[in-house]
Design a protein around this motif. Structure first.
Motif, PDB file in Angstrom:
ATOM      1  N   PHE A 163     -12.572   6.027   1.442  1.00  0.00           N
ATOM      2  CA  PHE A 163     -12.543   7.326   0.769  1.00  0.00           C
ATOM      3  C   PHE A 163     -11.101   7.743   0.512  1.00  0.00           C
ATOM      4  CE2 PHE A 163     -12.157  11.899   0.670  1.00  0.00           C
ATOM      5  CZ  PHE A 163     -13.212  12.318  -0.118  1.00  0.00           C
ATOM      6  N   ALA A 164     -10.243   7.572   1.512  1.00  0.00           N
ATOM      7  CA  ALA A 164      -8.838   7.951   1.353  1.00  0.00           C
ATOM      8  C   ALA A 164      -8.190   7.199   0.199  1.00  0.00           C
ATOM      9  CB  ALA A 164      -8.079   7.681   2.652  1.00  0.00           C
ATOM     10  N   GLU A 165      -8.470   5.924   0.075  1.00  0.00           N
ATOM     11  CA  GLU A 165      -7.876   5.130  -0.998  1.00  0.00           C
ATOM     12  C   GLU A 165      -8.299   5.655  -2.366  1.00  0.00           C
ATOM     13  OE1 GLU A 165      -9.228   1.259   0.121  1.00  0.00           O
ATOM     14  OE2 GLU A 165      -7.470   0.866   1.404  1.00  0.00           O
ATOM     15  N   ARG A 166      -9.579   6.022  -2.504  1.00  0.00           N
ATOM     16  CA  ARG A 166     -10.055   6.555  -3.794  1.00  0.00           C
ATOM     17  C   ARG A 166      -9.453   7.930  -4.075  1.00  0.00           C
ATOM     18  NH1 ARG A 166     -16.451   5.851  -4.045  1.00  0.00           N
ATOM     19  NH2 ARG A 166     -16.068   6.474  -6.233  1.00  0.00           N
ATOM     20  N   ALA A 167      -9.319   8.741  -3.050  1.00  0.00           N
ATOM     21  CA  ALA A 167      -8.712  10.060  -3.238  1.00  0.00           C
ATOM     22  C   ALA A 167      -7.243   9.948  -3.627  1.00  0.00           C
ATOM     23  CB  ALA A 167      -8.863  10.890  -1.961  1.00  0.00           C
ATOM     24  N   LEU A 168      -6.525   9.055  -2.974  1.00  0.00           N
ATOM     25  CA  LEU A 168      -5.120   8.840  -3.307  1.00  0.00           C
ATOM     26  C   LEU A 168      -4.978   8.359  -4.747  1.00  0.00           C
ATOM     27  CD1 LEU A 168      -3.985   7.140   0.008  1.00  0.00           C
ATOM     28  CD2 LEU A 168      -3.174   9.358  -0.822  1.00  0.00           C
ATOM     29  N   ALA A 169      -5.890   7.480  -5.176  1.00  0.00           N
ATOM     30  CA  ALA A 169      -5.838   6.964  -6.547  1.00  0.00           C
ATOM     31  C   ALA A 169      -6.074   8.062  -7.581  1.00  0.00           C
ATOM     32  CB  ALA A 169      -6.867   5.846  -6.722  1.00  0.00           C
ATOM     33  N   LEU A 170      -6.772   9.126  -7.181  1.00  0.00           N
ATOM     34  CA  LEU A 170      -7.002  10.267  -8.071  1.00  0.00           C
ATOM     35  C   LEU A 170      -5.849  11.263  -8.043  1.00  0.00           C
ATOM     36  CD1 LEU A 170     -10.775  11.107  -7.553  1.00  0.00           C
ATOM     37  CD2 LEU A 170      -9.672  10.552  -9.719  1.00  0.00           C
ATOM     38  N   GLY A 171      -4.832  10.989  -7.241  1.00  0.00           N
ATOM     39  CA  GLY A 171      -3.690  11.889  -7.168  1.00  0.00           C
ATOM     40  C   GLY A 171      -3.817  12.969  -6.111  1.00  0.00           C
ATOM     41  N   PHE A 172      -4.685  12.753  -5.107  1.00  0.00           N
ATOM     42  CA  PHE A 172      -4.870  13.737  -4.046  1.00  0.00           C
ATOM     43  C   PHE A 172      -4.115  13.321  -2.799  1.00  0.00           C
ATOM     44  CE2 PHE A 172      -7.912  15.151  -6.964  1.00  0.00           C
ATOM     45  CZ  PHE A 172      -8.271  16.448  -6.632  1.00  0.00           C
ATOM     46  N   ASP A 173      -3.558  14.319  -2.112  1.00  0.00           N
ATOM     47  CA  ASP A 173      -2.928  14.107  -0.817  1.00  0.00           C
ATOM     48  C   ASP A 173      -3.969  14.311   0.282  1.00  0.00           C
ATOM     49  OD1 ASP A 173      -0.529  13.757  -2.145  1.00  0.00           O
ATOM     50  OD2 ASP A 173       0.126  15.822  -1.845  1.00  0.00           O
ATOM     51  N   LEU A 174      -3.647  13.845   1.492  1.00  0.00           N
ATOM     52  CA  LEU A 174      -4.554  13.930   2.629  1.00  0.00           C
ATOM     53  C   LEU A 174      -3.972  14.890   3.655  1.00  0.00           C
ATOM     54  CD1 LEU A 174      -5.107  10.076   3.073  1.00  0.00           C
ATOM     55  CD2 LEU A 174      -6.269  11.635   1.479  1.00  0.00           C
ATOM     56  N   SER A 175      -4.737  15.916   4.012  1.00  0.00           N
ATOM     57  CA  SER A 175      -4.250  16.929   4.944  1.00  0.00           C
ATOM     58  C   SER A 175      -5.009  16.811   6.261  1.00  0.00           C
ATOM     59  CB  SER A 175      -4.427  18.328   4.364  1.00  0.00           C
ATOM     60  OG  SER A 175      -3.874  19.296   5.227  1.00  0.00           O
ATOM     61  N   PHE A 176      -4.270  16.675   7.352  1.00  0.00           N
ATOM     62  CA  PHE A 176      -4.857  16.454   8.662  1.00  0.00           C
ATOM     63  C   PHE A 176      -4.860  17.750   9.472  1.00  0.00           C
ATOM     64  CE2 PHE A 176      -3.391  12.375   7.161  1.00  0.00           C
ATOM     65  CZ  PHE A 176      -4.523  11.592   7.370  1.00  0.00           C
ATOM     66  N   SER A 177      -6.000  18.012  10.077  1.00  0.00           N
ATOM     67  CA  SER A 177      -6.193  19.216  10.895  1.00  0.00           C
ATOM     68  C   SER A 177      -6.272  18.835  12.368  1.00  0.00           C
ATOM     69  CB  SER A 177      -7.500  19.903  10.475  1.00  0.00           C
ATOM     70  OG  SER A 177      -8.607  19.106  10.898  1.00  0.00           O
ATOM     71  N   GLY A 178      -6.680  19.782  13.200  1.00  0.00           N
ATOM     72  CA  GLY A 178      -6.810  19.529  14.625  1.00  0.00           C
ATOM     73  C   GLY A 178      -7.786  18.423  14.961  1.00  0.00           C
ATOM     74  N   ILE A 179      -8.664  18.063  14.037  1.00  0.00           N
ATOM     75  CA  ILE A 179      -9.613  16.973  14.295  1.00  0.00           C
ATOM     76  C   ILE A 179      -8.883  15.680  14.644  1.00  0.00           C
ATOM     77  CG2 ILE A 179     -11.410  15.522  13.276  1.00  0.00           C
ATOM     78  CD1 ILE A 179     -12.304  17.897  11.637  1.00  0.00           C
ATOM     79  N   VAL A 180      -7.699  15.484  14.078  1.00  0.00           N
ATOM     80  CA  VAL A 180      -6.970  14.237  14.328  1.00  0.00           C
ATOM     81  C   VAL A 180      -6.540  14.118  15.790  1.00  0.00           C
ATOM     82  CG1 VAL A 180      -4.590  14.989  13.852  1.00  0.00           C
ATOM     83  CG2 VAL A 180      -5.308  12.682  13.202  1.00  0.00           C
ATOM     84  N   THR A 181      -6.563  15.212  16.526  1.00  0.00           N
ATOM     85  CA  THR A 181      -6.208  15.160  17.953  1.00  0.00           C
ATOM     86  C   THR A 181      -7.405  14.812  18.839  1.00  0.00           C
ATOM     87  OG1 THR A 181      -6.659  17.507  18.452  1.00  0.00           O
ATOM     88  CG2 THR A 181      -4.482  16.962  17.547  1.00  0.00           C
ATOM     89  N   PHE A 182      -8.616  14.787  18.267  1.00  0.00           N
ATOM     90  CA  PHE A 182      -9.814  14.530  19.063  1.00  0.00           C
ATOM     91  C   PHE A 182      -9.919  13.036  19.371  1.00  0.00           C
ATOM     92  CE2 PHE A 182     -12.200  18.302  16.855  1.00  0.00           C
ATOM     93  CZ  PHE A 182     -11.239  19.175  17.334  1.00  0.00           C
ATOM     94  N   LYS A 183     -10.291  12.709  20.580  1.00  0.00           N
ATOM     95  CA  LYS A 183     -10.296  11.310  21.019  1.00  0.00           C
ATOM     96  C   LYS A 183     -11.255  10.430  20.235  1.00  0.00           C
ATOM     97  CE  LYS A 183      -8.796  12.115  25.780  1.00  0.00           C
ATOM     98  NZ  LYS A 183      -9.149  11.995  27.221  1.00  0.00           N
ATOM     99  N   ASN A 184     -12.398  10.984  19.824  1.00  0.00           N
ATOM    100  CA  ASN A 184     -13.408  10.156  19.168  1.00  0.00           C
ATOM    101  C   ASN A 184     -13.251  10.078  17.655  1.00  0.00           C
ATOM    102  OD1 ASN A 184     -14.135  12.763  18.563  1.00  0.00           O
ATOM    103  ND2 ASN A 184     -16.293  12.560  19.132  1.00  0.00           N
ATOM    104  N   ALA A 185     -12.176  10.631  17.120  1.00  0.00           N
ATOM    105  CA  ALA A 185     -11.974  10.650  15.662  1.00  0.00           C
ATOM    106  C   ALA A 185     -11.245   9.386  15.210  1.00  0.00           C
ATOM    107  CB  ALA A 185     -11.202  11.901  15.270  1.00  0.00           C
ATOM    108  N   ARG A 186     -11.812   8.229  15.507  1.00  0.00           N
ATOM    109  CA  ARG A 186     -11.100   6.965  15.313  1.00  0.00           C
ATOM    110  C   ARG A 186     -10.818   6.658  13.849  1.00  0.00           C
ATOM    111  NH1 ARG A 186     -14.744   6.263  19.431  1.00  0.00           N
ATOM    112  NH2 ARG A 186     -13.831   5.833  21.476  1.00  0.00           N
TER     113      ARG A 186
END
Length: 257
Positions: A163-186
């Protein structure tokens, strides 16, 4: 210094007012804020636009959350466009698709998402995208509606690398929230570690999704520091490097002076 690229500061979330909230964030090292104005009525959008107009370190984004897609009518859309054209309103959103709660029917969400993309193209401002359990439809609608023309941000990134690759190809940036700190968010950890350095942002989505070690508390912009530290760790970078890069990226994406 960091920029919180996505926070909700409506009085309904922070009844004590925004002054103390913003002061705590500045003390933590947050230099600017993009305040999101969405709701079942236009009160939050008006609030965000007005706050940005009177504070030099605040900018705004206005739109209609997919939960509320069912309420859109012509008059509301006209006022959203008027607000979106304001000088310190830098984006349209958050808008998108959310198939988890289904507060609005799927077909209605897609129709309103298309209308919000068209609005963003009319005002020539980037799109802040909310997507939950709707990855394929989100990308399809963005592609079909010419979202590449204005680009934008996948807010609160919670998908996988394809999904990230397709979003980047459309010119979108990726914004990370507190979810990235969760242990199971592999899957999110993998994307945060891999994503191009000039295409990543950090946010709180306050008052939601407080990061570890503050999970369970009401989130606020000061907490973006914890998210940034985790992203830096995943990327094998120093906190200062990550802060500089994400701040530069946010200023470029939102056109912040």
């Amino acid at each position: 210094m960091l920029i919180d690229t996505h926070c909700h500061l409506d009085p309904s979330y922070f009844p004590e007012g925004e002054d103390a909230v913003l002061e705590r964030a500045r003390a933590a090292g947050v230099e600017a804020f993009v305040v999101i104005g969405v709701g079942e009525d236009l009160g939050p959008a008006r609030f965000a636009a007005a706050l940005a107009a009177r504070r030099p370190d605040v900018w705004a984004s206005v739109g209609l959350h997919p939960h509320d897609a069912r309420v859109l009518d012509g008059a509301m859309e006209d006022e959203l466009e008027r607000l979106a054209r304001a000088p310190r309103v830098q984006a349209v959103g958050e808008v998108g698709l959310d198939y988890h709660y289904m507060h609005s029917p799927r077909e209605t969400q897609q129709e309103v998402f298309r209308r919000m993309i068209a609005l963003a193209r009319r005002v020539q401002k980037p799109i802040v995208v909310h997507t939950r359990e709707a990855a394929e439809d989100t990308i399809r609608v963005l592609e079909e509606e010419g979202a590449r023309e204005v680009g934008g941000i996948i807010h609160c990134f919670s998908e996988d690398r394809p999904f990230a690759e397709r979003a980047l190809a459309l010119g979108f940036d990726l914004s990370f929230s507190g979810i990235v700190t969760f242990k199971n968010a592999r899957a999110i950890h993998e994307v945060a570690a891999w994503a191009p350095p000039d295409r990543i942002l950090v946010e709180t989505d306050s008052p939601y999704l407080a990061p570890i070690p503050l999970r369970g508390k009401r989130c606020e912009p000061a907490y973006v520091v914890h998210t940034a530290r985790r992203v830096a760790e995943l990327r094998g970078e120093s906190f200062d490097t990550l802060a500089t890069r994400t701040t530069e990226n946010a200023r470029r994406r939102f056109g912040l002076a």
